[in-house]
Design an enzyme around this catalytic site. Structure first.
Site, PDB file in Angstrom:
ATOM      1  N   SER A  34     110.527  39.483 185.516  1.00 25.50           N
ATOM      2  CA  SER A  34     111.929  39.136 185.728  1.00 25.50           C
ATOM      3  C   SER A  34     112.489  38.228 184.649  1.00 25.50           C
ATOM      4  CB  SER A  34     112.088  38.475 187.106  1.00 25.50           C
ATOM      5  OG  SER A  34     111.265  37.317 187.218  1.00 25.50           O
ATOM      6  N   THR A  35     111.679  37.309 184.116  1.00 24.29           N
ATOM      7  CA  THR A  35     112.191  36.406 183.081  1.00 24.29           C
ATOM      8  C   THR A  35     112.300  37.122 181.741  1.00 24.29           C
ATOM      9  OG1 THR A  35     111.056  34.616 184.259  1.00 24.29           O
ATOM     10  CG2 THR A  35     111.970  34.097 182.109  1.00 24.29           C
ATOM     11  N   GLY A  88     106.680  37.039 179.880  1.00 24.59           N
ATOM     12  CA  GLY A  88     106.599  36.078 180.965  1.00 24.59           C
ATOM     13  C   GLY A  88     105.161  35.731 181.281  1.00 24.59           C
ATOM     14  N   ALA A  89     104.967  34.949 182.314  1.00 27.68           N
ATOM     15  CA  ALA A  89     103.621  34.574 182.758  1.00 27.68           C
ATOM     16  C   ALA A  89     103.657  34.284 184.251  1.00 27.68           C
ATOM     17  CB  ALA A  89     103.111  33.354 181.998  1.00 27.68           C
ATOM     18  N   LYS A 106      98.351  36.237 183.468  1.00 28.28           N
ATOM     19  CA  LYS A 106      99.338  37.295 183.516  1.00 28.28           C
ATOM     20  C   LYS A 106      98.739  38.487 184.248  1.00 28.28           C
ATOM     21  CE  LYS A 106     101.537  38.318 179.799  1.00 28.28           C
ATOM     22  NZ  LYS A 106     102.795  38.433 180.604  1.00 28.28           N
ATOM     23  N   GLY A 107      99.606  39.427 184.601  1.00 27.22           N
ATOM     24  CA  GLY A 107      99.107  40.631 185.251  1.00 27.22           C
ATOM     25  C   GLY A 107      99.597  40.839 186.657  1.00 27.22           C
ATOM     26  N   GLY A 108     100.566  40.003 187.099  1.00 24.99           N
ATOM     27  CA  GLY A 108     101.129  40.227 188.422  1.00 24.99           C
ATOM     28  C   GLY A 108     101.800  41.583 188.536  1.00 24.99           C
ATOM     29  N   GLY A 109     102.289  42.077 187.407  1.00 28.79           N
ATOM     30  CA  GLY A 109     102.891  43.407 187.369  1.00 28.79           C
ATOM     31  C   GLY A 109     101.933  44.485 186.902  1.00 28.79           C
ATOM     32  N   GLU A 115     100.333  44.257 177.534  1.00 30.45           N
ATOM     33  CA  GLU A 115     100.938  42.995 177.122  1.00 30.45           C
ATOM     34  C   GLU A 115     100.026  42.264 176.136  1.00 30.45           C
ATOM     35  OE1 GLU A 115     103.575  41.763 181.034  1.00 30.45           O
ATOM     36  OE2 GLU A 115     101.434  41.352 181.028  1.00 30.45           O
TER      37      GLU A 115
END
Length: 235
Positions: A34-35, A88-89, A106-109, A115
């Site tokens: 989102s950011t 983002g992070a 990272k890696g929520g998405g 990335e």
């Protein structure tokens, strides 16, 4: 400083500030989340005003956002290098006196493999975040992308390393999350990660692991959107 959640205004400030660093002729890594989306939108507006850039998206999500913003796209293997990556992070280690200052999770998405490829190739890699992503010591579960046939073997090895692995399930369909690369994601909780560099090396050595979400020594700066501006951490 860690807050319960991040505001859209703070995210927008961080993303737009990072987009200001994009110069004419740049190849830009376009992160996921989102950011980073605010940065993509801002770059798109600059392209409308005559800025000439090429973007390398790190996921289907960021590719779609970039196309909607009107940013010309390319691929990592079609360019000589990446001038700037903006991403983002999920969590940023923010204690300058602790090991791993500036390390990320990272890696929520589930886009952390692509990335990391783009971010590591960049001359400068900038993280955009709101204050809720800052923490003295990393502590979120680490996303680990694994080859599907190896996920049980990898999970056993992660337990040997002191982790608690959980195969990530999809939210809107039955079965696990499948990455853009056709792999699965294991979220592995390790508690407080006091030595992120050591853990990153251990995870990379596990057969069947494609990539993990610990980013150590890659970020050059973090732009943190606040209520009235942007704080910058240079590493």
């Amino acid at each position: 400083m860690k807050t319960a959640g991040g505001s859209n205004a703070a995210k927008r400030r961080a993303g737009e500030r990072a987009a200001e660093a994009v110069e004419d002729g740049f190849v830009v890594g376009l992160g996921t989340g989102s950011t980073a989306a605010y940065a993509i939108d801002a770059i798109g507006r600059a392209v409308d005003d005559g800025l000439e850039v090429e973007g390398i998206p790190t996921s289907f999500q960021s590719r779609r956002r970039a196309l909607e913003a009107g940013i010309p796209l390319t691929t990592l293997d079609a360019v000589d290098g990446v001038d700037l990556a903006i991403d983002g992070a999920d969590q940023v280690a923010d204690d300058p006196d602790a090991s791993g200052y500036g390390a990320l999770i990272k890696g929520g998405g589930a886009a952390h493999t692509r990335e990391k490829l783009v971010d590591a190739a960049a001359d400068r890699f900038v993280i955009v975040a709101d204050p809720s992503k800052l923490t003295p010591t990393l502590e979120r579960a680490v996303p680990v992308e694994v080859i599907p046939d190896a996920h049980t073997v990898v999970a056993d090895r992660l337990r040997d390393l002191g982790g608690e692995p959980t195969l990530r399930d999809a939210e809107h369909k039955d079965g696990p999350v499948v990455t853009d690369n056709g792999n699965l994601v294991i979220d592995c909780a390790f508690g407080l990660i006091n030595e992120p560099e050591t853990l990153a090396t251990q995870l990379s050595s596990v057969p069947g692991v494609v990539e993990h979400g610990l980013f150590v020594g890659l970020a050059d700066a973090t732009y943190i959107g606040t209520a009235d501006g942007v704080d910058v951490r240079e590493y």
